[in-house]
Design an enzyme around this catalytic site. Sequence first.
Site: not given
Ligand SMILES: NC(=O)c1ccc[n+]([C@@H]2O[C@H](COP(=O)([O-])OP(=O)(O)OC[C@H]3O[C@@H](n4cnc5c(N)ncnc54)[C@H](O)[C@@H]3O)[C@@H](O)[C@H]2O)c1
Length: 257
Positions: A134, A147, A149, A151, A182
């Site tokens: 992120s 979060y 830290a 990342k 999301t």
């Molecule tokens: N959405 C954003 O704006 C954004 C921005 C920067 C980074 N990210 C990163 O992108 C990645 C995907 O995020 P997203 O936005 O698709 O989120 P999301 O919540 O839609 O999807 C995350 C998925 O991880 C699964 N998950 C969570 N904890 C788990 C565990 N302990 N074991 C197994 N599965 C688990 C959830 O069930 C879910 O399907 C993440 O690493 C997030 O930190 C997202």
Amino acid sequence: MQLQLEGQAVAVFGAAKGIGRAIAEAFSAEGCRVRCFDRDPSPRPLHSGVSMTTGDVTSLAAVKAFAEDSGPVNHVVYSVGAGSGKFGFPFWNLDPADWPRVLEVNLIGAVNVAHAFAPRLASRGRGSLLFIVSVAGQTGSQTDPPYSAAKAGLINFMQCAAKDLAPHGVRANALSPGMVRTDLNQSVWAASQKGLPEAERQEYAAWAEAKIRKVSPLGRWQQPEEIASMAVFLASDRAGNITGQTINIDGGQVMHA
Ligand SMILES: NC(=O)c1ccc[n+]([C@@H]2O[C@H](COP(=O)([O-])OP(=O)(O)OC[C@H]3O[C@@H](n4cnc5c(N)ncnc54)[C@H](O)[C@@H]3O)[C@@H](O)[C@H]2O)c1
């Protein structure tokens, strides 16, 4: 562009929804055999050819069992992520007790996955690891300090893994989204509104649009498919000289010289 990934095997963690799901489906569309792992079952059916195992990435035993069951894998993607459910500004709005679970899910889960798969990739002499990180991990984002830290730690671990794996012909990289619509992004908004006086509260859409306009030069959401396109490219031989990199797909939110 021909990516020539047909027939390759890919494991995607965190693929029930959001970015991980888009990544799993993009690999499937390239003709890959995709095996997914997520804590939750998928709310919508996945592409045919994409299978799902439920389990928690914080369990090394569960991740190792999945790796053993998966057979030879060419590429591994870690897209699991979760916030604390609280809002920083200042960091002492959180308790130290809020930290361990966030570090477990965002960082230790990725370490578990790397331990389970790296020796297998190394022994085959090719393949890739990809971690979804992120912009928060590069900027000291105050929104959710554990979060951010976690990342930052994951970016550093990815670089370490890239150096260890390079002699074995395996690459490791990170993809860094800014704002993607999301459930995770919505949970950041929900945490930010807790405890605000009624007059200062904002709907999700208004909060998000204002934030995007403020932080992103291109001024628009990133789409899960935009993250997925880069994930697929990075797995391909077209990206064969790219390792140890954190690639921002964030509308220009973070720029390095
Ligand atoms: N959405 C954003 O704006 C954004 C921005 C920067 C980074 N990210 C990163 O992108 C990645 C995907 O995020 P997203 O936005 O698709 O989120 P999301 O919540 O839609 O999807 C995350 C998925 O991880 C699964 N998950 C969570 N904890 C788990 C565990 N302990 N074991 C197994 N599965 C688990 C959830 O069930 C879910 O399907 C993440 O690493 C997030 O930190 C997202």
